[in-house]
Design an enzyme around this catalytic site. Structure first.
Site, PDB file in Angstrom:
ATOM      1  N   SER A  42       0.828  -1.303   0.041  1.00  0.00           N
ATOM      2  CA  SER A  42      -0.048  -0.108  -0.014  1.00  0.00           C
ATOM      3  C   SER A  42       0.722   1.297   0.105  1.00  0.00           C
ATOM      4  O   SER A  42       1.915   1.292   0.353  1.00  0.00           O
ATOM      5  CB  SER A  42      -0.922   0.090   1.233  1.00  0.00           C
ATOM      6  OG  SER A  42      -0.202   0.790   2.249  1.00  0.00           O
ATOM      7  N   ILE A  43       0.289   2.315  -0.379  1.00  0.00           N
ATOM      8  CA  ILE A  43       1.058   3.671  -0.245  1.00  0.00           C
ATOM      9  C   ILE A  43       1.444   4.087   1.232  1.00  0.00           C
ATOM     10  O   ILE A  43       2.202   4.960   1.210  1.00  0.00           O
ATOM     11  CB  ILE A  43       0.005   4.646  -1.021  1.00  0.00           C
ATOM     12  CG1 ILE A  43       0.692   6.107  -1.250  1.00  0.00           C
ATOM     13  CG2 ILE A  43      -1.109   5.154   0.031  1.00  0.00           C
ATOM     14  CD1 ILE A  43       0.028   7.089  -2.335  1.00  0.00           C
ATOM     15  N   LYS A  44       0.679   3.352   2.167  1.00  0.00           N
ATOM     16  CA  LYS A  44       0.906   3.950   3.461  1.00  0.00           C
ATOM     17  C   LYS A  44       2.501   3.398   3.750  1.00  0.00           C
ATOM     18  O   LYS A  44       3.065   4.226   4.725  1.00  0.00           O
ATOM     19  CB  LYS A  44      -0.016   3.187   4.402  1.00  0.00           C
ATOM     20  CG  LYS A  44      -1.373   3.752   4.177  1.00  0.00           C
ATOM     21  CD  LYS A  44      -1.564   5.141   4.551  1.00  0.00           C
ATOM     22  CE  LYS A  44      -3.225   5.532   4.306  1.00  0.00           C
ATOM     23  NZ  LYS A  44      -3.625   6.897   4.773  1.00  0.00           N
ATOM     24  N   ASP A  45       3.099   2.636   3.191  1.00  0.00           N
ATOM     25  CA  ASP A  45       4.545   2.436   3.384  1.00  0.00           C
ATOM     26  C   ASP A  45       5.465   3.558   3.418  1.00  0.00           C
ATOM     27  O   ASP A  45       6.297   3.806   4.368  1.00  0.00           O
ATOM     28  CB  ASP A  45       5.116   1.198   2.477  1.00  0.00           C
ATOM     29  CG  ASP A  45       4.411  -0.004   2.726  1.00  0.00           C
ATOM     30  OD1 ASP A  45       3.592  -0.235   3.516  1.00  0.00           O
ATOM     31  OD2 ASP A  45       4.609  -0.912   1.743  1.00  0.00           O
ATOM     32  N   ALA A  48       4.664   5.757   6.485  1.00  0.00           N
ATOM     33  CA  ALA A  48       4.958   5.202   7.701  1.00  0.00           C
ATOM     34  C   ALA A  48       6.323   5.167   8.030  1.00  0.00           C
ATOM     35  O   ALA A  48       6.977   5.504   9.083  1.00  0.00           O
ATOM     36  CB  ALA A  48       4.489   3.545   7.651  1.00  0.00           C
TER      37      ALA A  48
END
Length: 452
Positions: A42-45, A48
């Protein structure tokens, strides 16, 4: 030799992929930024890792510390991967509407997962916002991430996602379409792109039950806009600091059903297995198609992977239970498909009303057909029970035949939907279907509505 020193070095530089089928109605080149190629899918990597590195740099996160965050799943995955490499513990608080796959994945990478109810106010001590804040305050040597208000979130996309899209499109991007949750992706990316070309239009995708669209258009935080919704990853009942409304040209809202249907379409028609917010983004893009021309280059962000939703949008039973499955129901056979293997719940004329009440409670149903030795002779429903109870508090000990109403009409399994619908009235709330094998099944108002 070319290799990454750890999994974190593989974050970013995700591909742009042309969409050909699901966007055939759009007169523009539509390119998907497929963020599932990140290691946590996901783009959240991206954000994060950035949030952790910034917290390390200014001392908020100490060696051996515990990372605490409220997450819909994907940010938690990104944080967990970074925590593994860097030696931190993780506690994630997630709402119960998120898929089981997301919870299982977080546990698989060593995180402690706490599940909180969805349908509570953000200020409620049970909400995942409140629980994560409380744990951050109570847990020794911990750092509460707060992705909603953490400036490193949007800064990540200003430094990474925006420049990547600009370079990959050779500066020809004209529109960006992004689902909005924490606001970091749309705000950071938009800031960079508008600095390169102020004429680039930024469209946010919102969901019904979220406050973003109306707030952007009116400046009013309308609590009447807030109600439970199924779509994951976008929409909020708060205004995160990472949402910079001044950078967003407009919003469009997408229904839960459309989001789910188009999530499946992307997989079946493009061969790209992505998550729920991607379905929202594509349907939103189609709703905005009048804004695009043949010369335009439209980039739409696909945030996460379809594996997170195998038990939901990619499960026919889950879709059917919510009326999301696009089935062409024309006859009684289609209406009873969901429960044709379940025996019909009925009552006998000589049974007590209390027996009918218990049966309705047990099976969570609102009406029961009534039989005698000759067949169906009556019916009983919640309204009849309530009306008679008001008149006589001892009604539970009387036989059902004393209060039953007229029997439900019986139709053949080939009966047409429009004919069945005409039989559902204020006075009659169900229809029985003759299965031609000596058995019957019931069609209720709910079945008719689900088929609409």
């Amino acid at each position: 030799m070319k290799y990454a020193k750890n999994i974190l070095e593989t974050i970013g530089n995700t591909p742009l992929v042309q969409l050909n089928s699901v966007t055939k109605e759009v007169d523009a080149l539509v390119l998907a930024k497929v963020e599932t190629f990140n290691p946590g899918n996901s783009i959240k990597d991206r954000m994060a890792l950035k949030m952790i590195e910034d917290a390390e740099a200014d001392g908020r996160l100490q060696p051996g510390g515990t990372i605490i965050e409220g997450t819909s799943g994907n940010t938690g995955m990104g944080l967990a991967l970074a925590a593994i490499v860097k030696g931190y513990k993780c506690i994630f608080v997630i709402s119960d509407k998120q898929s089981k796959e997301k919870m299982d994945i977080l546990r698989a990478v060593g995180a402690e997962v706490i599940v909180c109810p969805t349908n509570v106010e953000p200020e409620d001590p049970r909400s995942y916002y409140s629980v994560s804040k409380r744990l951050g305050a109570e847990t020794p040597n911990s750092w509460y991430v707060n992705q909603y208000d953490n400036p490193s979130n949007a800064l990540t996309h200003y430094e990474q996602t925006g420049p990547e899209i600009w370079e990959q499109t050779d500066g020809k991007i004209t529109h960006l379409v992004v689902g909005v949750g924490t606001g970091g992706t749309i705000s950071g990316t938009a800031k960079y792109l508008k600095e390169q070309n102020p004429n680039i239009k930024i469209w946010g995708i919102d969901t019904y039950g979220s406050v973003f669209k109306k707030y952007h258009e009116t400046g009013i935080f309308d609590e009447n806009e807030v109600y439970p919704y199924i779509t994951e990853g976008i929409g909020e009942d708060i205004l995160p600091k990472n949402v910079d409304f001044s950078l967003i040209d407009g919003f469009t809202k997408v229904t839960d059903k459309d989001a789910a249907v188009y999530t499946r379409k992307i997989a079946k028609e493009e061969g790209i297995f992505v998550g729920n917010s991607a379905g929202s983004a594509i349907k939103g893009l189609l709703q905005l198609k009048e804004n695009f021309t043949k010369e335009d280059v439209v980039v739409v962000v696909f945030h996460d992977h379809g594996s997170r939703y195998v038990g939901k949008m990619f499960n026919d039973d889950w879709m059917r239970d919510r009326g999301f499955l696009e089935e062409d129901i024309k006859t009684a056979a289609g209406l009873i498909k969901n429960h044709d293997n379940t025996p019909l719940v009925a009552a006998q004329t000589e049974e007590l009303v209390s027996h009918a009440i218990e049966r309705m409670k047990e099976y969570k149903i609102s009406q029961i057909p009534v039989k005698d030795i000759h067949g169906f002779v009556g019916s009983i429903n919640e309204s009849v029970l309530l009306h008679n109870f008001i008149a006589d508090k001892n009604i539970a000990d009387k036989p059902i035949k004393d209060i039953m109403g007229k029997p439900y009409p019986i139709v053949k399994i080939t009966a047409k939907l429009e004919d069945i619908s005409k039989l559902i009235t204020k006075e009659n709330d169900a229809v029985l279907v003759d299965l031609e094998n000596g058995n019957h099944q019931i069609i209720t108002k709910y079945d008719i509505i689900s088929a609409m």
